[in-house]
Every structure is written in structure tokens, then in C-alpha cells.
Scaffold this motif. Structure first.
Motif, PDB file in Angstrom:
ATOM      1  N   GLN A   1      13.301 -24.405  -6.478  1.00 28.54           N
ATOM      2  CA  GLN A   1      13.733 -23.536  -7.564  1.00 28.54           C
ATOM      3  C   GLN A   1      14.868 -24.220  -8.319  1.00 28.54           C
ATOM      4  N   GLU A  55      16.970 -25.179  -4.910  1.00 28.05           N
ATOM      5  CA  GLU A  55      16.655 -24.365  -3.748  1.00 28.05           C
ATOM      6  C   GLU A  55      15.253 -24.686  -3.257  1.00 28.05           C
ATOM      7  N   THR A  70      11.955 -24.123  -1.320  1.00 30.17           N
ATOM      8  CA  THR A  70      11.301 -23.006  -0.630  1.00 30.17           C
ATOM      9  C   THR A  70       9.881 -23.402  -0.274  1.00 30.17           C
ATOM     10  N   GLN A 104       7.115 -16.156   1.431  1.00 31.86           N
ATOM     11  CA  GLN A 104       7.964 -17.296   1.152  1.00 31.86           C
ATOM     12  C   GLN A 104       8.955 -17.472   2.280  1.00 31.86           C
ATOM     13  N   THR A 105       9.408 -18.705   2.485  1.00 29.92           N
ATOM     14  CA  THR A 105      10.464 -18.898   3.459  1.00 29.92           C
ATOM     15  C   THR A 105      11.268 -20.132   3.114  1.00 29.92           C
ATOM     16  N   ASP A 106      12.417 -20.297   3.772  1.00 28.39           N
ATOM     17  CA  ASP A 106      13.245 -21.462   3.485  1.00 28.39           C
ATOM     18  C   ASP A 106      13.058 -22.486   4.604  1.00 28.39           C
ATOM     19  N   SER A 142      14.902 -23.900   6.912  1.00 29.62           N
ATOM     20  CA  SER A 142      15.390 -23.694   8.284  1.00 29.62           C
ATOM     21  C   SER A 142      14.593 -22.616   8.990  1.00 29.62           C
ATOM     22  N   THR A 143      14.201 -21.561   8.265  1.00 26.79           N
ATOM     23  CA  THR A 143      13.362 -20.536   8.896  1.00 26.79           C
ATOM     24  C   THR A 143      12.013 -21.127   9.276  1.00 26.79           C
ATOM     25  N   SER A 199      20.879 -14.863  -5.574  1.00 22.38           N
ATOM     26  CA  SER A 199      20.020 -13.936  -4.842  1.00 22.38           C
ATOM     27  C   SER A 199      19.414 -12.862  -5.724  1.00 22.38           C
ATOM     28  N   HIS A 204      10.194 -12.516   1.668  1.00 23.01           N
ATOM     29  CA  HIS A 204      10.776 -13.662   2.360  1.00 23.01           C
ATOM     30  C   HIS A 204      10.676 -13.476   3.870  1.00 23.01           C
TER      31      HIS A 204
END
Lengths: 178, 151
Positions: free
Chosen positions: A113, A124, A126, A145-147, A149-150, B73, B80
Motif C-alpha cells: 500500500q 505497507e 500486505t 488480508q493479513t500482514d 508477521s501474522t 488505519s 484482516h
């Protein structure tokens, strides 16, 4: 040969449901009443389903049909019919069990992003995921969606889950259940 | 700020204008990720004196990171994933089929929406092979991420 014909009809009944015209055609060919054919097919269907459901052994099978008073040759034919179709019938029966949405497949995509309406100059990363699920013949796709580290956390957790079946505890249970 | 004792001598309307103006200025600076010199220049053009500009910039610097996180945010995005839980079962029988003897997993993905917070989680069942497929694909994504960060 009559048994062979009825047997075939019985398996077709299980695969696709009732077929009254096929029964009538068989009745004509074998020179018996259509109703008799119908009953015969239904009886065979019940025999095959129950036997397959319980994974019945040869001894138990023969004991059960002995009471019908058929010839030995006929009993052998019936048992063979059961064995030949057992796997497929069990597969069909397994689709009747209560079902939760089940995994079908997963697609993923890496995005970065760069900006949004409320904040410029972002970086960012993702991971966007499209999860395909099945439920009772409907396919659905959820976009999630996730980042990063997750994502790594998810992988660690699920690898742990996969490893569980190999633990001594699970192996012992599997051995003792059979 | 309308209840602040230090400000009670000022006309509340003027107070509101000032507050709104300051907030707008701060948000715009945050959105554009403006640096201190850009903000100073802007405030100089507004005829603020040096001391006030310095005070404003110091306060801004202190809260800059929190502001950026907040602004980042805001906005829409797909649900998410925040966490995952799983359950391993060994199926023995059902009323339709006995002696099934198969391991089966039930996976729940905890999801969140930026604004509303909670949301129904995504749950599904899968076989061992399917879970292996799922994990394999996630590992591909992670490898791809690693490669991208090394570029």
C-alpha cells in the motif's frame, strides 16, 4: 442372471436415485411383474447400504442373509456384489454426514500500500488472500488480508497442527481404534 | 477545551475556530507526511511568531508517529486476519457411515475490521492433505515476501 440385473439396478439406484422405467424394462426382460422387480431392487439396495455402512465381514454377511433361504451360489453372488460396490457406496454415504464449510483452495497476492485518502507516502506490505470454501455444493470465496508477521504466525501455528498426527498420543489412539 | 479553566476568558466561538484550524493543520501535515521545515514555512506564511511556531513544531514532533499510525488505519480494506485456531479430530463413525477412521481438522481464522472491531470468524473443516495444501501456499507467499524485501 436375474440377480445380476437386479444388482445393477440397485447400484444405479444408489448412484442416481429412482429409475422406474429401467425397472419396467428389466421386468419385461426377465418376465416378472414390475412391482416384484421394484421390491427386489429396493431390498437389494437396503442390503447393500447396511452392509457397506457397517463394513460387515463375510461371516456376518452370510449369517444375515442365510435366513432368506437362498442357494449357496446365490449367497456367494450377493456377497461378491457387496464387495464390488462397497467402496463406492461408502463414498456416497459419506456425503450424507453433517458438514461444515470445507476448504477448497487458496489464492494469494502480495501488495504494497503506497497511499490512501487519509495518509500519503506509505509503504505497507500486505498479503491478500482469496479463500475458496465449499458448503453443500455451493462454492464461496472470501477475500481476506493479513500482514507479513501474522502470515508467519499462521504458518507456524498450522505447521504445529499438521505435526500433531505424528505425535505418540495420536498414533496410540489411531492404533487402538482400528 | 470549552471546559478548560485557562481558556474561559476567551469567546467560545473563537475557541472553536482556533481548535478546528489547529486540528485541520495538524491532520493535513500528518497526511502529507510534512517535515518540520515545511510546517514552519507554512506557519510563517500565516504570520505566526517564531516562538509559537517552535512550540507547535515541538508538540507536533512528539505526536507525529501516533498521528501517522492513526491516519494509516483509517480506510476500507478486506477483513484482516489476526489469528488462527485449530482443532484436530479423529472421526470414528456417523449415523450414515460406521468405521470411518479419518483425521480431520477444523480451522478458525479470527478476523477484524478496522472500524467495527469484531466480525464473525471464518471457519472451515479440512483433511490433512488439504491443510498441507493450505500451508504450502502460505509458505509460498512468505517466500515471495522475503524475496521482495531483499530487492
Amino acid at each position: 442372471s436375474a440377480v445380476g440385473e437386479l444388482g445393477r439396478l440397485a447400484v444405479e439406484l444408489l448412484r442416481r436415485g429412482a429409475a422406474p422405467r429401467a425397472c419396467e424394462a428389466a421386468a419385461r426382460k426377465l418376465n416378472i411383474g414390475a412391482e416384484a422387480v421394484q421390491h427386489g431392487v429396493e431390498g437389494l439396495t437396503y442390503l447393500l447400504t447396511e452392509s457397506s455402512k457397517l463394513m460387515i465381514s463375510e461371516i456376518d454377511f452370510q449369517d444375515s442373509i442365510h435366513v432368506l433361504g437362498f442357494s449357496d451360489e446365490l449367497n456367494k453372488l450377493l456377497f461378491q456384489l457387496y464387495l464390488d460396490n462397497r467402496k463406492e457406496i461408502r463414498r456416497i454415504l459419506s456425503e450424507l454426514a453433517p458438514k461444515l464449510p470445507s476448504y477448497h483452495s487458496l489464492e494469494w497476492r502480495l501488495d504494497v500500500q503506497l497511499a490512501s485518502r487519509s495518509l500519503r507516502q506509505q509503504i505497507e506490505p500486505t498479503v491478500t488472500i482469496k479463500l475458496h470454501l465449499n458448503q453443500n455444493e455451493d462454492q464461496s470465496a472470501r477475500v481476506l488480508q493479513t500482514d507479513p508477521s501474522t502470515l508467519l504466525h499462521l504458518i507456524r501455528q498450522l505447521e504445529q497442527a499438521l505435526g500433531e498426527m505424528k505425535t505418540n498420543h495420536c498414533r496410540r489412539i489411531v492404533r487402538n481404534m482400528k | 477545551i470549552l471546559d478548560d479553566p485557562d481558556l474561559k476568558d476567551i469567546d467560545p466561538t473563537v475557541l472553536k475556530y482556533c481548535h478546528a484550524a489547529a486540528a485541520t493543520c495538524i491532520l493535513e501535515a500528518g497526511k502529507q507526511k510534512a517535515d518540520i521545515s515545511a510546517i514552519s514555512t507554512c506557519l510563517e506564511d500565516c504570520k505566526l511568531d517564531k516562538e509559537r511556531i517552535e512550540q507547535f513544531c515541538t508538540e507536533y514532533q512528539k505526536n507525529k508517529d501516533a498521528l501517522e499510525i492513526l491516519l494509516g488505519s483509517i480506510g476500507r480494506s478486506p477483513l484482516h486476519i489476526t489469528d488462527v485456531s485449530w482443532r484436530l479430530e479423529y472421526q470414528i463413525k456417523s449415523n450414515q457411515l460406521h468405521k470411518t477412521y479419518q483425521p480431520s481438522y477444523f480451522v478458525t481464522l479470527n478476523v477484524e475490521n478496522g472500524d467495527s472491531g469484531s466480525h464473525p470468524d471464518v471457519s472451515f473443516s479440512c483433511t490433512m492433505e488439504q491443510l498441507q495444501d493450505l500451508v504450502g501456499k502460505l509458505k509460498d507467499a512468505a517466500k515471495s515476501l522475503e524475496r521482495a524485501t531483499q530487492m
